[in-house]
Design a protein around this motif. Structure first.
Motif, PDB file in Angstrom:
ATOM      1  N   ARG A 160       0.829  -1.209   0.000  1.00 24.01           N
ATOM      2  CA  ARG A 160       0.000   0.000   0.000  1.00 24.01           C
ATOM      3  C   ARG A 160       0.868   1.265   0.000  1.00 24.01           C
ATOM      4  O   ARG A 160       0.502   2.280  -0.603  1.00 24.01           O
ATOM      5  CB  ARG A 160      -0.942  -0.013   1.204  1.00 24.01           C
ATOM      6  N   ARG A 161       2.001   1.219   0.662  1.00 26.25           N
ATOM      7  CA  ARG A 161       2.910   2.380   0.625  1.00 26.25           C
ATOM      8  C   ARG A 161       3.443   2.618  -0.778  1.00 26.25           C
ATOM      9  O   ARG A 161       3.808   3.741  -1.135  1.00 26.25           O
ATOM     10  CB  ARG A 161       4.081   2.181   1.589  1.00 26.25           C
ATOM     11  N   HIS A 162       3.492   1.542  -1.572  1.00 31.87           N
ATOM     12  CA  HIS A 162       3.982   1.657  -2.951  1.00 31.87           C
ATOM     13  C   HIS A 162       2.861   1.929  -3.943  1.00 31.87           C
ATOM     14  O   HIS A 162       3.113   1.969  -5.155  1.00 31.87           O
ATOM     15  CB  HIS A 162       4.750   0.390  -3.333  1.00 31.87           C
ATOM     16  N   GLY A 163       1.637   2.065  -3.471  1.00 29.62           N
ATOM     17  CA  GLY A 163       0.555   2.486  -4.348  1.00 29.62           C
ATOM     18  C   GLY A 163      -0.263   1.373  -4.968  1.00 29.62           C
ATOM     19  O   GLY A 163      -1.045   1.624  -5.897  1.00 29.62           O
ATOM     20  N   PHE A 164      -0.090   0.136  -4.495  1.00 31.15           N
ATOM     21  CA  PHE A 164      -0.909  -0.967  -4.993  1.00 31.15           C
ATOM     22  C   PHE A 164      -1.205  -1.918  -3.842  1.00 31.15           C
ATOM     23  O   PHE A 164      -0.799  -1.667  -2.702  1.00 31.15           O
ATOM     24  CB  PHE A 164      -0.228  -1.702  -6.159  1.00 31.15           C
ATOM     25  N   ALA A 165      -1.942  -2.969  -4.125  1.00 32.17           N
ATOM     26  CA  ALA A 165      -2.289  -3.955  -3.105  1.00 32.17           C
ATOM     27  C   ALA A 165      -1.421  -5.195  -3.258  1.00 32.17           C
ATOM     28  O   ALA A 165      -0.955  -5.514  -4.361  1.00 32.17           O
ATOM     29  CB  ALA A 165      -3.763  -4.341  -3.213  1.00 32.17           C
ATOM     30  N   ALA A 166      -1.216  -5.888  -2.159  1.00 33.15           N
ATOM     31  CA  ALA A 166      -0.671  -7.246  -2.192  1.00 33.15           C
ATOM     32  C   ALA A 166      -1.696  -8.136  -1.520  1.00 33.15           C
ATOM     33  O   ALA A 166      -2.238  -7.788  -0.464  1.00 33.15           O
ATOM     34  CB  ALA A 166       0.666  -7.321  -1.458  1.00 33.15           C
ATOM     35  N   SER A 167      -2.000  -9.263  -2.139  1.00 30.28           N
ATOM     36  CA  SER A 167      -3.029 -10.134  -1.595  1.00 30.28           C
ATOM     37  C   SER A 167      -2.564 -11.580  -1.562  1.00 30.28           C
ATOM     38  O   SER A 167      -1.962 -12.077  -2.513  1.00 30.28           O
ATOM     39  CB  SER A 167      -4.315 -10.041  -2.421  1.00 30.28           C
ATOM     40  N   PHE A 168      -2.882 -12.245  -0.439  1.00 30.58           N
ATOM     41  CA  PHE A 168      -2.614 -13.669  -0.272  1.00 30.58           C
ATOM     42  C   PHE A 168      -3.878 -14.501  -0.473  1.00 30.58           C
ATOM     43  O   PHE A 168      -3.888 -15.679  -0.150  1.00 30.58           O
ATOM     44  CB  PHE A 168      -2.029 -13.929   1.124  1.00 30.58           C
ATOM     45  N   MET A 169      -4.949 -13.880  -1.003  1.00 30.63           N
ATOM     46  CA  MET A 169      -6.161 -14.653  -1.236  1.00 30.63           C
ATOM     47  C   MET A 169      -5.846 -15.795  -2.202  1.00 30.63           C
ATOM     48  O   MET A 169      -4.968 -15.680  -3.063  1.00 30.63           O
ATOM     49  CB  MET A 169      -7.302 -13.782  -1.731  1.00 30.63           C
ATOM     50  N   ALA A 170      -6.559 -16.896  -2.040  1.00 30.36           N
ATOM     51  CA  ALA A 170      -6.190 -18.114  -2.748  1.00 30.36           C
ATOM     52  C   ALA A 170      -6.273 -17.955  -4.260  1.00 30.36           C
ATOM     53  O   ALA A 170      -5.403 -18.444  -4.988  1.00 30.36           O
ATOM     54  CB  ALA A 170      -7.077 -19.267  -2.294  1.00 30.36           C
ATOM     55  N   LYS A 171      -7.307 -17.244  -4.745  1.00 32.19           N
ATOM     56  CA  LYS A 171      -7.443 -17.135  -6.201  1.00 32.19           C
ATOM     57  C   LYS A 171      -8.180 -15.853  -6.590  1.00 32.19           C
ATOM     58  O   LYS A 171      -9.400 -15.859  -6.748  1.00 32.19           O
ATOM     59  CB  LYS A 171      -8.164 -18.351  -6.763  1.00 32.19           C
ATOM     60  N   PRO A 172      -7.452 -14.774  -6.782  1.00 34.07           N
ATOM     61  CA  PRO A 172      -8.106 -13.517  -7.182  1.00 34.07           C
ATOM     62  C   PRO A 172      -8.557 -13.499  -8.642  1.00 34.07           C
ATOM     63  O   PRO A 172      -9.519 -12.820  -8.976  1.00 34.07           O
ATOM     64  CB  PRO A 172      -7.033 -12.460  -6.924  1.00 34.07           C
ATOM     65  N   TYR A 173      -7.844 -14.239  -9.528  1.00 33.25           N
ATOM     66  CA  TYR A 173      -8.178 -14.258 -10.948  1.00 33.25           C
ATOM     67  C   TYR A 173      -8.615 -15.664 -11.355  1.00 33.25           C
ATOM     68  O   TYR A 173      -7.830 -16.612 -11.244  1.00 33.25           O
ATOM     69  CB  TYR A 173      -6.963 -13.869 -11.797  1.00 33.25           C
ATOM     70  N   PRO A 174      -9.852 -15.831 -11.848  1.00 28.78           N
ATOM     71  CA  PRO A 174     -10.332 -17.171 -12.199  1.00 28.78           C
ATOM     72  C   PRO A 174      -9.483 -17.865 -13.258  1.00 28.78           C
ATOM     73  O   PRO A 174      -9.344 -19.093 -13.247  1.00 28.78           O
ATOM     74  CB  PRO A 174     -11.755 -16.902 -12.733  1.00 28.78           C
ATOM     75  N   GLU A 175      -8.891 -17.098 -14.171  1.00 24.71           N
ATOM     76  CA  GLU A 175      -8.187 -17.714 -15.300  1.00 24.71           C
ATOM     77  C   GLU A 175      -6.732 -18.066 -14.999  1.00 24.71           C
ATOM     78  O   GLU A 175      -6.059 -18.664 -15.839  1.00 24.71           O
ATOM     79  CB  GLU A 175      -8.250 -16.782 -16.524  1.00 24.71           C
ATOM     80  N   TYR A 176      -6.228 -17.691 -13.822  1.00 22.87           N
ATOM     81  CA  TYR A 176      -4.835 -17.993 -13.464  1.00 22.87           C
ATOM     82  C   TYR A 176      -4.780 -18.884 -12.232  1.00 22.87           C
ATOM     83  O   TYR A 176      -5.733 -18.952 -11.453  1.00 22.87           O
ATOM     84  CB  TYR A 176      -4.052 -16.702 -13.202  1.00 22.87           C
ATOM     85  N   SER A 177      -3.651 -19.556 -12.060  1.00 24.50           N
ATOM     86  CA  SER A 177      -3.460 -20.380 -10.868  1.00 24.50           C
ATOM     87  C   SER A 177      -3.495 -19.512  -9.619  1.00 24.50           C
ATOM     88  O   SER A 177      -3.217 -18.308  -9.665  1.00 24.50           O
ATOM     89  CB  SER A 177      -2.113 -21.113 -10.944  1.00 24.50           C
ATOM     90  N   GLY A 178      -3.825 -20.142  -8.504  1.00 24.30           N
ATOM     91  CA  GLY A 178      -3.920 -19.416  -7.248  1.00 24.30           C
ATOM     92  C   GLY A 178      -2.619 -19.416  -6.473  1.00 24.30           C
ATOM     93  O   GLY A 178      -1.584 -19.904  -6.939  1.00 24.30           O
ATOM     94  N   SER A 179      -2.690 -18.877  -5.274  1.00 20.26           N
ATOM     95  CA  SER A 179      -1.510 -18.765  -4.414  1.00 20.26           C
ATOM     96  C   SER A 179      -1.537 -19.827  -3.325  1.00 20.26           C
ATOM     97  O   SER A 179      -2.538 -19.995  -2.621  1.00 20.26           O
ATOM     98  CB  SER A 179      -1.452 -17.377  -3.752  1.00 20.26           C
ATOM     99  N   GLY A 180      -0.425 -20.525  -3.170  1.00 17.95           N
ATOM    100  CA  GLY A 180      -0.273 -21.519  -2.120  1.00 17.95           C
ATOM    101  C   GLY A 180       0.635 -21.027  -1.013  1.00 17.95           C
ATOM    102  O   GLY A 180       1.294 -19.981  -1.131  1.00 17.95           O
ATOM    103  N   LEU A 181       0.638 -21.772   0.074  1.00 21.09           N
ATOM    104  CA  LEU A 181       1.601 -21.556   1.154  1.00 21.09           C
ATOM    105  C   LEU A 181       2.142 -22.938   1.518  1.00 21.09           C
ATOM    106  O   LEU A 181       1.621 -23.621   2.392  1.00 21.09           O
ATOM    107  CB  LEU A 181       0.937 -20.879   2.361  1.00 21.09           C
ATOM    108  N   HIS A 182       3.146 -23.362   0.763  1.00 20.93           N
ATOM    109  CA  HIS A 182       3.681 -24.716   0.923  1.00 20.93           C
ATOM    110  C   HIS A 182       4.614 -24.785   2.126  1.00 20.93           C
ATOM    111  O   HIS A 182       5.341 -23.834   2.422  1.00 20.93           O
ATOM    112  CB  HIS A 182       4.425 -25.144  -0.333  1.00 20.93           C
ATOM    113  N   THR A 183       4.599 -25.912   2.802  1.00 19.80           N
ATOM    114  CA  THR A 183       5.427 -26.133   3.984  1.00 19.80           C
ATOM    115  C   THR A 183       6.372 -27.296   3.748  1.00 19.80           C
ATOM    116  O   THR A 183       5.943 -28.380   3.328  1.00 19.80           O
ATOM    117  CB  THR A 183       4.554 -26.444   5.213  1.00 19.80           C
TER     118      THR A 183
END
Length: 446
Positions: free
Chosen positions: A234-257
């Motif tokens: 947000r300080r850089h003027g955009f958002a960062a999101s860890f939501m699993a899948k913001p875009y239906p047409e692209y792969s989502g974000s994982g948190l692998h251990t």
């Protein structure tokens, strides 16, 4: 350095935040003038038990016994061993003091997710074992200033690359100012950020955190890193999101251990001297597989989580394991036998890291304690095989979690009850939202 010494060394800090993680991983706490900070260090602070059991909107759970039935009583929150750290995403010099919840008599509050992980780690310690953990966090950088989300314009070129940029150096360079600030902030907060890469999604990146033989610290690092990335973006003027899948047409974000387990001599009990790993590794794999269906709610805690868990989108759907196989839920990476480890690939970026590690390590220890044996490892494409499946949707995952027998082996009953109540309330109210409203809800919260 003691907490008091830290404050004296940083006279520029005028306010502090004290914060604990609720069941959704949201930071809940207070803002306190720095001149009163020593009172918190010495005596802790107080807020209701119910605060760690709010829904994703920050609302009370309607039928929770913590609210009216128990008079909405206070818990006592004390600093964790992490101590003070700067909050580099804020304009004014500010310190964060992580806290966790206890009852009035000094016993841990079982509804606190950090205590759930501590209890699992204590079980390992009782057996002379130490889990070693590392996490990989994926997230999206998003311009959400307009009606539709899009990748932010590069601060260097002013252009938007509307395409996947898998392992692209150009994509990293396009946001070099952000990543430079991010690594500087991680250094200031003592978060062990290692490699960063550009991923397959639109404006998607991954940062790996170094392994730690302190599982609580590993979970702290992940929780703090998510907070930092979102604030700094947000300080850089955009958002960062860890939501699993913001875009239906692209792969989502994982948190692998990735995790291994050391014995009292410091030797890796998963190491057999060869590529297959030891019997203890197989037992741990079996424990993870046997608990996976019932614990999916922890790995996929939100409605949007299940949009990521679909075939052929780089997220596992089958309950299976394999060697060097990224289509399986459990992967055994190749490499030096002394570093033999398990990679658990189910969790999305939207998880609570404390609950995630408690579920993974707790399940693995159950397998080790019972000497459970897994099915044969798979080879080939898990999506194309007839294999047991994780719950296909949020409601099914809530049902499985609520009625599980195995989860009581490693999670407190109160925490299980509270999480079920939370998710049933969210399930009810999210049904009233449009897809656009759901994205707006999850974009900043998870």
């Amino acid at each position: 350095m003691t907490m008091k010494d830290w404050l004296r060394k940083h006279p520029e800090v005028r306010t502090i935040r004290v914060a604990a993680a609720d069941l959704n991983g949201q930071a809940r706490g207070k803002r306190i003038p720095a001149r009163f900070a020593e009172n918190v260090v010495k005596s802790g602070t107080r807020f209701p038990f119910s605060v760690l059991n709010l829904d994703i909107w920050g609302e009370d759970i309607d039928d929770s016994p913590l609210v009216f039935e128990q008079g909405d009583a206070d818990g006592v929150l004390k600093p964790t061993e992490r101590g003070f750290m700067p909050m580099p995403w804020l304009e004014a010099p500010t310190a964060l003091l992580p806290i966790w919840m206890f009852r009035e008599n000094g016993t841990p509050y079982e509804g606190d997710p950090r205590h759930a992980l501590r209890a699992v780690v204590d079980r390992y310690k009782a057996r002379g074992l130490t889990p070693v953990c590392a996490v990989e966090l994926e997230f999206f950088l998003i311009d959400d200033s307009g009606k539709t989300m899009q990748v932010p314009a590069s601060p260097r070129s002013g252009k938007r690359r509307k395409a996947a940029e898998t392992l692209s150096i150009r994509a990293l360079d396009a946001f070099d100012t952000f990543f430079t600030d991010l690594y500087d902030a991680c250094e200031a907060m003592d978060i062990p950020a290692d490699t960063s890469t550009s991923e397959t999604g639109l404006g998607q990146f991954e940062v790996n955190l170094m392994h730690s033989d302190d599982a609580l610290r590993a979970a702290d690092d992940a929780w703090l890193f998510k907070m930092l990335v979102k604030g700094l973006a947000r300080r850089h003027g955009f958002a960062a999101s860890f939501m699993a899948k913001p875009y239906p047409e692209y792969s989502g974000s994982g948190l692998h251990t990735h995790f291994s387990v050391l014995d009292e001599k410091g030797d890796n009990i998963f190491d057999s001297g060869g590529p297959k790993g030891s019997a203890a590794l197989r037992h741990a794999v079996a424990g993870c597989l046997n608990a996976m269906h019932d614990s999916t709610l922890i790995f996929a805690p939100h409605q949007n989580s299940y949009e990521r868990l679909v075939p052929d989108k780089h997220a596992p759907t089958a309950i299976a394991w394999g060697y060097e196989n990224r289509t399986a839920a459990i992967r055994i990476p190749a490499g030096n036998p002394a570093a033999r480890r398990i990679e658990h690939r189910v969790a999305g970026g939207d998880v609570n890291p404390y609950l995630m590690l408690a579920a993974i390590l707790g399940a693995a220890l159950t397998g080790i304690e019972d000497a459970q044996e897994p099915p044969a490892p798979i080879t080939g494409n898990a999506y194309a095989m007839d294999l047991p499946q994780i719950p296909p949707n949020w409601e099914a995952a809530i049902d499985a979690f609520e009625h599980s027998d195995v989860l009581y082996r490693f999670l407190p009953k109160e925490l299980i009850r509270n999480l079920v109540l939370t998710k049933r309330q969210e399930l009810h109210y999210i049904a009233e939202l449009s897809p656009e409203e759901r994205v707006e809800l999850y974009l900043d919260t998870v």
